[in-house]
Motif scaffolding. Sequence first.
Motif, PDB file in Angstrom:
ATOM      1  N   TRP A  91       0.825  -1.205   0.000  1.00  0.00           N
ATOM      2  CA  TRP A  91       0.000   0.000   0.000  1.00  0.00           C
ATOM      3  C   TRP A  91       0.861   1.256   0.000  1.00  0.00           C
ATOM      4  N   ASN A  92       0.474   2.239  -0.791  1.00  0.00           N
ATOM      5  CA  ASN A  92       0.972   3.599  -0.611  1.00  0.00           C
ATOM      6  C   ASN A  92       0.200   4.225   0.541  1.00  0.00           C
ATOM      7  N   VAL A  93       0.806   5.198   1.213  1.00  0.00           N
ATOM      8  CA  VAL A  93       0.132   5.892   2.308  1.00  0.00           C
ATOM      9  C   VAL A  93       0.366   7.387   2.168  1.00  0.00           C
ATOM     10  N   ILE A  94      -0.713   8.152   2.207  1.00  0.00           N
ATOM     11  CA  ILE A  94      -0.626   9.617   2.235  1.00  0.00           C
ATOM     12  C   ILE A  94      -1.273  10.088   3.522  1.00  0.00           C
ATOM     13  N   LEU A  95      -0.484  10.706   4.374  1.00  0.00           N
ATOM     14  CA  LEU A  95      -0.963  11.271   5.635  1.00  0.00           C
ATOM     15  C   LEU A  95      -1.055  12.780   5.472  1.00  0.00           C
ATOM     16  N   ILE A  96      -2.281  13.299   5.445  1.00  0.00           N
ATOM     17  CA  ILE A  96      -2.515  14.734   5.272  1.00  0.00           C
ATOM     18  C   ILE A  96      -2.805  15.335   6.639  1.00  0.00           C
ATOM     19  N   LEU A  97      -1.939  16.249   7.067  1.00  0.00           N
ATOM     20  CA  LEU A  97      -2.106  16.920   8.358  1.00  0.00           C
ATOM     21  C   LEU A  97      -2.392  18.395   8.113  1.00  0.00           C
ATOM     22  N   ILE A  98      -3.527  18.855   8.608  1.00  0.00           N
ATOM     23  CA  ILE A  98      -3.895  20.267   8.486  1.00  0.00           C
ATOM     24  C   ILE A  98      -3.560  20.969   9.793  1.00  0.00           C
ATOM     25  N   ASP A  99      -3.148  22.205   9.696  1.00  0.00           N
ATOM     26  CA  ASP A  99      -2.722  22.962  10.872  1.00  0.00           C
ATOM     27  C   ASP A  99      -3.885  23.783  11.424  1.00  0.00           C
ATOM     28  N   ASP A 100      -4.255  23.545  12.681  1.00  0.00           N
ATOM     29  CA  ASP A 100      -5.283  24.318  13.393  1.00  0.00           C
ATOM     30  C   ASP A 100      -6.700  24.105  12.883  1.00  0.00           C
ATOM     31  N   THR A 416      -0.901   2.059  13.428  1.00  0.00           N
ATOM     32  CA  THR A 416      -1.917   1.757  12.408  1.00  0.00           C
ATOM     33  C   THR A 416      -1.269   1.643  11.033  1.00  0.00           C
ATOM     34  N   ILE A 417      -0.449   2.624  10.677  1.00  0.00           N
ATOM     35  CA  ILE A 417       0.190   2.620   9.356  1.00  0.00           C
ATOM     36  C   ILE A 417       1.164   1.459   9.232  1.00  0.00           C
ATOM     37  N   LEU A 418       1.890   1.142  10.304  1.00  0.00           N
ATOM     38  CA  LEU A 418       2.793  -0.004  10.247  1.00  0.00           C
ATOM     39  C   LEU A 418       2.014  -1.293   9.995  1.00  0.00           C
ATOM     40  N   GLU A 419       0.878  -1.467  10.685  1.00  0.00           N
ATOM     41  CA  GLU A 419       0.102  -2.684  10.485  1.00  0.00           C
ATOM     42  C   GLU A 419      -0.522  -2.723   9.098  1.00  0.00           C
ATOM     43  N   MET A 420      -1.019  -1.590   8.618  1.00  0.00           N
ATOM     44  CA  MET A 420      -1.590  -1.540   7.274  1.00  0.00           C
ATOM     45  C   MET A 420      -0.584  -2.011   6.218  1.00  0.00           C
ATOM     46  N   THR A 421       0.663  -1.578   6.373  1.00  0.00           N
ATOM     47  CA  THR A 421       1.685  -1.849   5.370  1.00  0.00           C
ATOM     48  C   THR A 421       2.477  -3.121   5.650  1.00  0.00           C
ATOM     49  N   GLY A 422       2.153  -3.808   6.762  1.00  0.00           N
ATOM     50  CA  GLY A 422       2.888  -5.009   7.102  1.00  0.00           C
ATOM     51  C   GLY A 422       4.329  -4.738   7.489  1.00  0.00           C
ATOM     52  N   THR A 423       4.578  -3.568   8.044  1.00  0.00           N
ATOM     53  CA  THR A 423       5.937  -3.162   8.404  1.00  0.00           C
ATOM     54  C   THR A 423       6.170  -3.379   9.895  1.00  0.00           C
ATOM     55  N   PRO A 424       7.192  -4.123  10.274  1.00  0.00           N
ATOM     56  CA  PRO A 424       7.448  -4.330  11.707  1.00  0.00           C
ATOM     57  C   PRO A 424       8.016  -3.084  12.362  1.00  0.00           C
ATOM     58  N   ASP A 425       7.706  -2.909  13.621  1.00  0.00           N
ATOM     59  CA  ASP A 425       8.307  -1.821  14.385  1.00  0.00           C
ATOM     60  C   ASP A 425       9.696  -2.244  14.832  1.00  0.00           C
ATOM     61  N   ALA A 426      10.506  -1.276  15.215  1.00  0.00           N
ATOM     62  CA  ALA A 426      11.824  -1.586  15.762  1.00  0.00           C
ATOM     63  C   ALA A 426      11.646  -2.360  17.068  1.00  0.00           C
ATOM     64  N   PRO A 427      12.428  -3.383  17.299  1.00  0.00           N
ATOM     65  CA  PRO A 427      12.215  -4.237  18.481  1.00  0.00           C
ATOM     66  C   PRO A 427      12.259  -3.480  19.798  1.00  0.00           C
ATOM     67  N   ASP A 428      13.090  -2.449  19.886  1.00  0.00           N
ATOM     68  CA  ASP A 428      13.243  -1.725  21.148  1.00  0.00           C
ATOM     69  C   ASP A 428      12.423  -0.446  21.221  1.00  0.00           C
ATOM     70  N   HIS A 429      11.518  -0.257  20.238  1.00  0.00           N
ATOM     71  CA  HIS A 429      10.751   0.983  20.195  1.00  0.00           C
ATOM     72  C   HIS A 429       9.530   0.905  21.103  1.00  0.00           C
ATOM     73  N   VAL A 430       9.357   1.921  21.917  1.00  0.00           N
ATOM     74  CA  VAL A 430       8.169   2.020  22.773  1.00  0.00           C
ATOM     75  C   VAL A 430       7.109   2.812  22.022  1.00  0.00           C
ATOM     76  N   CYS A 431       5.933   2.225  21.877  1.00  0.00           N
ATOM     77  CA  CYS A 431       4.832   2.895  21.173  1.00  0.00           C
ATOM     78  C   CYS A 431       3.642   3.012  22.114  1.00  0.00           C
ATOM     79  N   ASP A 432       3.158   4.231  22.305  1.00  0.00           N
ATOM     80  CA  ASP A 432       2.007   4.463  23.178  1.00  0.00           C
ATOM     81  C   ASP A 432       0.678   4.339  22.446  1.00  0.00           C
TER      82      ASP A 432
END
Length: 539
Positions: A91-100, A416-432
Amino acid sequence: MAIARRPLSDYHGERFQGITARIADHARKKAPLLDPPPYPHAPQYSFGESRAMPRVRIPLYSLLAVAIAWGAAQGFARSAHAESAPPSRPWNVILILIDDLGATDLGCAGSRFYETPNIDRLANEGMRFTAGYSACTVCSPTRAALMTGKYPARLHITDWIKGHNRPKAKLRVPDWTMHLPLEETTIAERLRAAGYATIHIGKWHLGDPPYYPQHQGFDVNLGGTFMGQPGSYFFPYGTGERRVPLEGGEEGEYLTDRLAEEAVRLIEAHRDRPFFMYFAHYAVHTPLQAKPELIARYERKLEEAAARGDALEGQQCPVYAAMIHSMDEAVGRVSEALQRLGLEDRTVVVFTSDNGGLTSPACKGKPVTHNIGLRAGKGSAYEGGVRVPLIVKWPGVTQPGSTSSTPVISNDLYPTILEMTGTPDAPDHVCDGESLVPILKQRAAPRRSPLFWHYPHYHPGGATPYSAVRDGDWRLVQFFEDDHVELYNLRDDPKESRDLAARMPEKAKELKSKLEAWRAAVGAQLPTANPDYDPKGQP
């Protein structure tokens, strides 16, 4: 709460199994084995064993019946799964973030003044979260949370960079971090390691040049600097250090339009490989500047509303409306490019904002916007400061036009994006954050963990140092100047107009304990007494 729906694949599997079981049973009854095993309990062999299987013969018409059943079931499954089948490549992913952009600054979210047909269409094609939250009431902390999946309190990035200075305030703010450390793992770094092209466009605002996007996992950085707002929305987009660094351009060119053109160009350039695009608009942050013809359009609309006695729920700034109009057109250009290039069916589009809408009277004495049905706005301790739009279009997965009332927050987008794309997180990364994939697939998800906020700072939007927690329908805010708490039931009182802390002290105590435990777990920094406090001075 959102209604969990069983995925179609479950039903397809049951139907297929039922068909084949009935056909096979029929075949057995019509044509018993011609060469039965020599003893009642014949051995069972698994694939891969070298021992010979007992010889079995079944009449041809029975085999044909099974084959026909198989083909019919497969055809049914292909038809039913046509919308949910994964693309032939990642999957391609486009994350659009609008300010305010406030939670109700879209037509699909209830605005009758702002016109957002392209974003409304995106919502109709995907899932809209009606309880979406930013990780902070101001921008930089939310951006850091998006990039890392961590709460701002854990990162110690708890205010917009470089923050407000309040030397005479009652409390002294902590020595917080004014950049995104290079040691942090970002979503761009994980996706680039998985073979994605990684593209940043627009506002960065996470530190000085050593911490720019190109040092945080992005192959391309177009327009991202230390700045929190453009020097101007019109070419040349400011002067000196306050200029958005874009090459070329011409008189009258509008920044929101230009960034959309660059986004389309980069999508075209990367059409043949998976890409992650973080499109972070400067819009609709101040300065309030828009194209004259659009301002005139909304001035007329405002006059017509006033003539019929319609206050438009307090959304009455024509310039801001015109800025939203251009931002919506930019979203439309990206959507059109994906369709034209044949990328629409394999591109996830996520649309959200970094904090609530700005309600200060900066529009000729009127509020810039009004967060309909919510209390206050950007820079406050209340819902209007952190409630934001969130729309996710995942072609063939999200049900078009669906909504979810599950509370979700900015740092959820990383997992969410990692799971969508089947991408593993770094083993030592803390994700809240918590992955939203089960919700997007409308499967039953575990109960949502509480959401937390920590803002040990002062802001003109009304905030004094505070922390907050939302747990189910309950929201508690703890103010550090005097340690008092406020308790609200958001289901019954979404405007936070009835503080229940005195009437429900046990509930308040419960939530305060959760909040304190969370702060300790993430290492949140606390404000301290200010020896230079002057109650008569400006806070």
